[in-house]
Every structure is written in C-alpha cells, then in structure tokens.
Design a protein around this motif. Structure first.
Motif, mmCIF file in Angstrom:
data_model
loop_
_atom_site.group_PDB
_atom_site.id
_atom_site.type_symbol
_atom_site.label_atom_id
_atom_site.label_comp_id
_atom_site.label_asym_id
_atom_site.label_seq_id
_atom_site.Cartn_x
_atom_site.Cartn_y
_atom_site.Cartn_z
ATOM 1 N N ASN A 1 43.617 43.482 41.732
ATOM 2 C CA ASN A 1 42.886 43.318 42.143
ATOM 3 C C ASN A 1 43.984 42.231 42.501
ATOM 4 N N PRO A 2 44.163 41.792 43.615
ATOM 5 C CA PRO A 2 44.908 40.714 44.417
ATOM 6 C C PRO A 2 44.335 39.018 44.314
ATOM 7 N N ARG A 3 42.427 39.899 44.664
ATOM 8 C CA ARG A 3 42.411 37.884 44.900
ATOM 9 C C ARG A 3 42.382 37.154 43.136
ATOM 10 N N MET A 4 42.351 37.743 42.236
ATOM 11 C CA MET A 4 42.405 37.185 40.072
ATOM 12 C C MET A 4 43.931 37.245 40.705
ATOM 13 N N ALA A 5 45.159 37.663 41.288
ATOM 14 C CA ALA A 5 46.232 37.672 40.796
ATOM 15 C C ALA A 5 46.752 36.669 41.589
ATOM 16 N N ARG A 6 45.944 35.817 42.687
ATOM 17 C CA ARG A 6 46.785 35.305 43.732
ATOM 18 C C ARG A 6 46.099 33.220 43.065
ATOM 19 N N HIS B 1 48.395 31.050 45.556
ATOM 20 C CA HIS B 1 49.233 30.950 44.452
ATOM 21 C C HIS B 1 50.242 29.929 43.862
ATOM 22 N N ARG B 2 50.193 28.802 44.707
ATOM 23 C CA ARG B 2 51.204 27.998 44.447
ATOM 24 C C ARG B 2 50.088 26.734 43.422
ATOM 25 N N ARG B 3 48.800 26.466 43.993
ATOM 26 C CA ARG B 3 47.994 25.590 43.769
ATOM 27 C C ARG B 3 47.566 26.731 42.217
ATOM 28 N N ALA B 4 47.855 27.521 41.559
ATOM 29 C CA ALA B 4 47.145 27.593 40.270
ATOM 30 C C ALA B 4 47.505 27.339 39.573
ATOM 31 N N GLY B 5 49.156 26.625 39.510
ATOM 32 C CA GLY B 5 49.368 25.803 38.380
ATOM 33 C C GLY B 5 48.366 24.877 37.850
ATOM 34 N N LEU B 6 47.372 24.191 39.295
ATOM 35 C CA LEU B 6 47.051 22.824 39.166
ATOM 36 C C LEU B 6 44.949 23.703 38.922
ATOM 37 N N VAL B 7 44.669 24.771 39.925
ATOM 38 C CA VAL B 7 43.416 25.064 39.748
ATOM 39 C C VAL B 7 43.544 26.608 38.595
ATOM 40 N N ALA B 8 42.218 26.018 38.029
ATOM 41 C CA ALA B 8 41.788 27.556 37.064
ATOM 42 C C ALA B 8 40.631 27.611 37.996
ATOM 43 N N ARG B 9 40.304 28.768 38.084
ATOM 44 C CA ARG B 9 38.714 29.705 38.704
ATOM 45 C C ARG B 9 38.486 30.557 38.251
ATOM 46 N N VAL B 10 36.427 30.615 37.982
ATOM 47 C CA VAL B 10 35.831 31.389 37.686
ATOM 48 C C VAL B 10 35.142 31.913 39.038
ATOM 49 N N PHE B 11 35.151 33.387 38.866
ATOM 50 C CA PHE B 11 34.003 33.619 40.444
ATOM 51 C C PHE B 11 33.667 33.900 40.017
ATOM 52 N N GLN B 12 32.242 34.153 41.194
ATOM 53 C CA GLN B 12 30.578 34.544 40.823
ATOM 54 C C GLN B 12 30.150 35.769 40.207
ATOM 55 N N ASP B 13 31.334 36.785 40.961
ATOM 56 C CA ASP B 13 31.045 38.330 40.538
ATOM 57 C C ASP B 13 31.842 38.582 39.334
ATOM 58 N N PRO B 14 31.463 38.672 38.321
ATOM 59 C CA PRO B 14 32.363 39.139 36.870
ATOM 60 C C PRO B 14 33.431 39.773 37.284
ATOM 61 N N LEU B 15 33.385 40.872 38.202
ATOM 62 C CA LEU B 15 34.456 41.882 38.535
ATOM 63 C C LEU B 15 36.180 41.077 39.477
ATOM 64 N N ALA B 16 35.410 40.181 39.733
ATOM 65 C CA ALA B 16 36.411 39.411 41.036
ATOM 66 C C ALA B 16 37.343 38.608 39.348
ATOM 67 N N GLY B 17 36.753 37.946 38.813
ATOM 68 C CA GLY B 17 38.203 37.594 37.949
ATOM 69 C C GLY B 17 38.900 38.033 37.469
ATOM 70 N N THR B 18 38.595 39.873 36.671
ATOM 71 C CA THR B 18 39.415 39.997 35.875
ATOM 72 C C THR B 18 40.015 41.652 36.564
ATOM 73 N N CYS B 19 41.098 42.037 36.099
ATOM 74 C CA CYS B 19 41.507 43.324 36.636
ATOM 75 C C CYS B 19 40.700 44.643 35.707
ATOM 76 N N GLY B 20 40.116 45.513 36.259
ATOM 77 C CA GLY B 20 39.278 45.880 35.416
ATOM 78 C C GLY B 20 40.475 46.664 34.943
ATOM 79 N N ASP B 21 40.610 47.704 35.856
ATOM 80 C CA ASP B 21 42.260 48.703 35.083
ATOM 81 C C ASP B 21 42.942 48.310 34.002
#
Ligand SMILES: Nc1ncnc2c1ncn2[C@@H]1O[C@H](COP(=O)(O)OP(=O)(O)OP(=O)(O)O)[C@@H](O)[C@H]1O
Ligand SMILES: [Mg+2]
Lengths: 314, 264
Positions: A167-172, B76-96
């Motif tokens: 999940n590249p978007r989640m990774a980023r 990915h560089r902003r991620a230290g400052l920014v946390a987020r949750v997406f609308q799609d429950p599948l988008a925020g996690t790795c299913g496998d």
C-alpha cells in the motif's frame, strides 16, 4: 532416475531457489513485475567466471557478481521511477541491454571454468563425492540466505519495503520513501539472482550468454509451486516454500525428461515450464469459476463470493 | 500550526477534463485548533487535505507547518509532522500484513528505519495496551492479518496508528463515513480524546453537519475550491444544524436537495 541425476536436480533447484527469492521480492513483496532477471542471471555468471579466470579470488568474484546484478536492478528501477517507463517495459529494456553487457564482460559467448579454484574448491576433498557435496553446500547457502532475508524483511527497513509493495500511499503517509524502498528491493532482488548465476557457473564449470533465457519463468514457477503447495503466512515460511518449490520444480522436470515414454528432451524444457506455470495460474481460476457456477445453480438468490482481485498477480 | 497562503491546484491542466480544485485557499490555523471542514461533493476538501499532506503539489501558494515551509517537501518527508486517516478503511493499513506489523510501521513514522527487528516484546506490550483502549477485543489479535478485520476495526486501528507517534497536525478525511453509526460514534469519541491528549492541530472533513458543529473549535465550508464560510467561537456555539444548512443553500445559491446531505 539415478541417484546422481536426482542429486543433480536438487542441486540446480537449490541454486535457482536464490532466483526464486529474488522473484518473490520483486513480484510479491514489491509488486514490481521485473523481467531484468533473465539478464542479471547470466550477468552474475559472466562477471564471476571472468574474474575467476583472471585470477581473482572466487569469493570476491561472486561478491562482484552480486554488485553487478544489484546495479542492473537499479537501472530498471530508475527507468521506472525516475522516467516513468512501465515496469515490464523498463525491465525488458535492461534485460536486452544486459545480453550485450554479458557478452562484453566475457569477451565472447562463453567462458569455461576448468582447472581453476571456485567457491566449491575449499569444500572438495573431504572424502565426499562432488555430487553430494554440491547439493549439501548449496542447501546450506540457500537456507542461510533465506534466514537472513526473512530477518531483514522483519526489520524496520524490511517492513517499509513490504508496505511499499502492499500500500504505497499508506507507506508514504507513514514516512516511508517508496522510491528508496523500491531501489533497495530491486537491487537486492537482482543481486540475489546474480549470485545464483555466479554459483551456477562455478558449479557447472562455465558461463554462457544464453543461460539466462527463461530464468524469470523458472523463478516464477518456483514461487507459484511453493505458494500453492505450502501456503504460508510468515515471511520465513514463504521463503522456504519458494525454496521447496524450486527443488520440486527441478525434480518434476527431471522425472519428465527421464521418463522415456514421454520422449521429451532437454530442448523441451522451456515449453514444459511455460505449461506448468500457465497451468498453475489457470487452475485456481477455473476452480473458482466452477465453485461460483455451482453456488449459482444451488442458490441463485445468494450473491457469489468470487473474488475479482485474487487473480491479479501472476 | 498550519498556514496556507493562496493555494491554487488544478487537475489535468490544459486538458478538456481540467478541474480547478483549489482556487486561492488561504487558511491560518493556530496550534492546537480543531477545525471541521464541510462542503458539497467535489468542493475540494480532500484535495486541500492531500495538498497539506504532500500528495499533490499546488501550482502556486505556500504551505507552512509549525513555521517550516513544507511546500516543496514530498509526502513521506512531511509524515513526521503530519498524521492522517483516510476515508477508505482499506487505504490506511496494509491488508496483507498483520495488525502488529501495521502498528510497527506507524510507530516508525518520522524516524529512520534501520535493521533492528520491527517487533519485540516491549513493542507488542505497548501495542496490546493501545488496542485494549479501543474495547474491540483486538488486543488478542495482534498476529491476525489486517485484511481479516472489519472496516470499522480497520479504521479504528488506522486512527490509533495515526496517534501512535507524536505529530503536529492530524488530517481526517471523512474517516467515519464508511462506518455504522455505533462504530462511527466510538471512532469520533476516540478522535476527540486523541486530539485533546496530544494537543494536535486538526482538520476533519465531514459530511455530517452535526459532527461539524459538535466537534472541534472552528468550522470552515469549502465551495468550488474556495473557503466560503469560516466560523468559530461564540458565533459558532449558537449555530444549529439548520443554520448551517441554510448557509450551505445560500452559498450554493440553489434550493437544497435534502437527500444529498447527511443530517446525522
Ligand atoms: N486525482 C484527481 N484527478 C483529477 N481530478 C481530480 C482528482 N482528485 C480530485 N479531482 C477533482 O477535483 C475536484 C475536487 O475534488 P475533491 O476530491 O477534493 O472533492 P471533495 O470536496 O473531497 O468531495 P467529496 O465530498 O465527494 O469527497 C473534483 O471536481 C474532482 O473531480
Ligand atoms: Mg473527499
């Protein structure tokens, strides 16, 4: 099939297990269909064999082969990530170019490795015939590589690699540079394949520019056979399944070639491999379709659970 | 603290499908403020959040987070400052990957990722404790594949993952939209708690007028890529859902189609 032929099949299966690990990394972990493999395998063989005949220590020569393979993987990754060329096409470009590179490295179509020291030499002369020593040595090497690779894939950096493919978007969003992870994974993948090429050349006493044809399909066959026969969750078990798949594939081929009734020769190998992989890919789908047809017949009102995504990956 | 100055962002520029998604968004959010974002479909809410997170590059304007100009930073560089949750429950996690592996990924946000094992006993304990707070029984399923969890469970874990590592701003894009009312209420409660405990500067997109007014300190409305309403403080306290709907209608300058909006 004689014991020697059997051990020979196991030996080749073990060498190609390294190819299977590489293919597993690119196709499965990174979700990057990479055909560079067909070029990095002979490249590894060419680099190792050429350096060894020039008097370089065989271990250093094999390490140089790994680096050459890693560089080839990076070229494909750059073509894809930096210049936006579709991954399949990018890898075909690299693979094609590598054919020439291997010829240039060897200064001809092949390099014999006779009467020279190889990585196998230190293990000779323990009273064990070569046809036993080689498979045992390669088993130790591949299991060791599997352990190291699994340990890496369970590290922070390895998890980042897996998230990049999954999940590249989640990774980023979690601070992972997916580009950096892809470069790393592609380098690692093709480095392993080149190592397989280097070992293959030293075990068989030659490097040849055409020895890479079909490597990718053989690697995929090993991964698919492993996944089908030994479905596993943990990374280490997945890698060991690839290893087992690679050996089983070789044994199956060996038996088929040995069965005189079939009348098959070594030149039929590629067709057999393609058929085997094709079948392994088609069968699960046919099974699903049959299952959903049955479900429809028995219970028309209930929606069927045919998964539309399950067939995406080869 | 977040500062957007005159953000412009166009999709498919020059093509017949060109969309002006942001047309001069200027927004100043002081540290610790919780802003709810409303607006009709296609108003540019997700685009604004994606631009803040670095998924999209605005063609003009600047974004500052905590006095740092991050406009040119990749996501990915902003991620230290920014946390987020997406609308799609599948988008925020790795299913496998497993639940604990997903949490470990989030625990590494903003840090260098080395070759140490991602999971050890100490981390597992910490994850188990965090999951226990959810009250979904997930503390016993650390080793389960993420893909086996329900959408609500996955979204709850996504929210925990966003809060696992300190960050400066939290971006929530309709993060309860895919959940049933009960789970949505639970996730909203958890959101309030996390924002309060970690004093996060927060932007939350929602289609529920009730959520927009009941949560946070300030509400903005986007329409066609512009901020058309910005209310906070006493003015916001007196506001009812009906007032907001009226505002909505006035802005859109057309009669309100009730079933397009969730009155929640
Ligand atoms: N990746 C994209 N490519 C092209 N156009 C896009 C893209 N993302 C958004 N758009 C367009 O930009 C506009 C704003 O979209 P955006 O997703 O920000 O709306 P939104 O306010 O989040 O709507 P919703 O409430 O439906 O989620 C829409 O017209 C949309 O079609
Ligand atoms: Mg949206």
């Amino acid at each position: 099939m004689s014991v020697i032929a059997l051990l020979g099949s196991v030996e080749i299966g073990l060498v190609y297990a390294l190819v299977a690990f590489g293919v597993y990394l690119s196709f499965r972990v990174l979700n990057f269909p990479d055909l560079t493999v067909d070029g990095s395998f002979p490249l590894g063989a060419a680099v190792a064999a050429t350096l060894i005949t020039k008097g370089v220590d065989p271990f250093i020569a094999s390490f140089a082969a790994v680096l050459a393979g890693a560089a080839a993987g990076l070229v494909t990754a750059v073509l894809n990530l930096r210049f936006g060329i579709l991954h399949l096409l990018a890898s075909i470009l690299t693979m094609t170019a590598l054919y020439t590179v291997s010829l240039r490295v060897m200064g001809g179509p092949n390099v014999p490795l006779l009467m020279v020291d190889t990585v196998l030499t230190p293990f000779q002369g323990f009273g064990m015939p070569d046809y036993w020593m080689k498979p045992i040595l390669f088993a130790v090497i591949t299991v060791l590589v599997a352990l190291l690779l699994a340990r890496y894939l369970n590290s922070e950096s390895g998890l980042a690699l897996r998230a990049t493919g999954s999940n590249p978007r989640m990774a980023r969003a979690n601070g992972i540079s997916t580009d950096a992870a892809t470069y790393l994974g592609m380098g690692l993948s093709n480095g392993l394949v080149a190592l397989a090429g280097a070992l293959f050349a030293q075990a068989n006493g030659f490097a040849d520019a055409t020895m890479g044809i079909g490597t990718i399909v053989i690697g995929l066959a090993a991964v698919i056979i492993g996944e089908t026969l030994l479905p596993a969750r943990s990374v280490l078990w997945m890698l060991l399944a690839c290893l087992a798949g690679s050996v089983m594939y070789r044994l199956a081929i060996g038996f088929a070639l040995n069965a005189d009734v079939l009348g098959l020769t070594a030149s039929d190998l590629n067709l057999m491999t393609a058929l085997l992989v094709g079948l392994a890919l088609i069968l699960p789908r046919l099974k699903r379709e049959a299952a959903s047809r049955r479900a429809k017949r028995t219970q028309t009102a209930r929606p069927t659970a045919a998964s539309p995504t399950a067939g995406d990956k080869p | 603290m977040i500062r957007c100055s005159d953000l412009h962002l166009t999709f498919n520029r020059g093509a017949p499908t060109e969309r002006l998604a942001l047309r001069g968004v200027t927004l100043d959010i002081p540290a610790g403020e919780f802003v709810t974002v409303i607006g009709s479909n296609g108003a540019g809410k997700s685009t604004l959040l994606n631009a803040l997170a670095g998924d999209y590059q605005p063609e003009s304007g600047a974004i500052t987070i905590d006095e740092q100009d991050v406009t040119a930073w990749p996501s990915h560089r902003r991620a230290g400052l920014v946390a987020r949750v997406f609308q799609d429950p599948l988008a925020g996690t790795c299913g496998d990957m497993t639940v604990e592996e997903n949490l470990a990924l989030a625990a590494g946000r903003g840090n260098r990722r080395g070759f140490g094992l991602a999971l050890d006993a100490g981390r597992r304990d910490r994850f188990r404790d965090t999951l226990r707070d959810l009250g979904l029984g997930l503390e016993n399923r650390l080793g389960a594949q993420m893909g086996l969890l329900s959408g609500g469970q996955r979204q709850s874990v996504s929210l925990l993952m966003a809060a696992l590592q300190p960050s400066r701003i939290l971006l929530l894009d309709e993060h309860t939209a895919a959940l049933d009312p009960k789970t949505a209420a639970m996730v909203m409660g958890l959101t309030d708690r996390i924002v309060r405990d970690q004093k996060l500067t927060t932007l939350m997109v929602t289609h529920s007028m009730r959520h927009a007014l009941d949560h946070g300190d300030r509400t903005i409305m986007l329409h066609e890529g512009r901020i058309v309403l910005d209310i906070a403080g006493d003015k916001r306290k007196g506001l009812t859902v009906q007032d907001l709907l009226d505002q909505f209608a006035r802005v859109r300058n057309e009669a309100l189609d009730d079933d397009k909006l969730l009155l929640g």
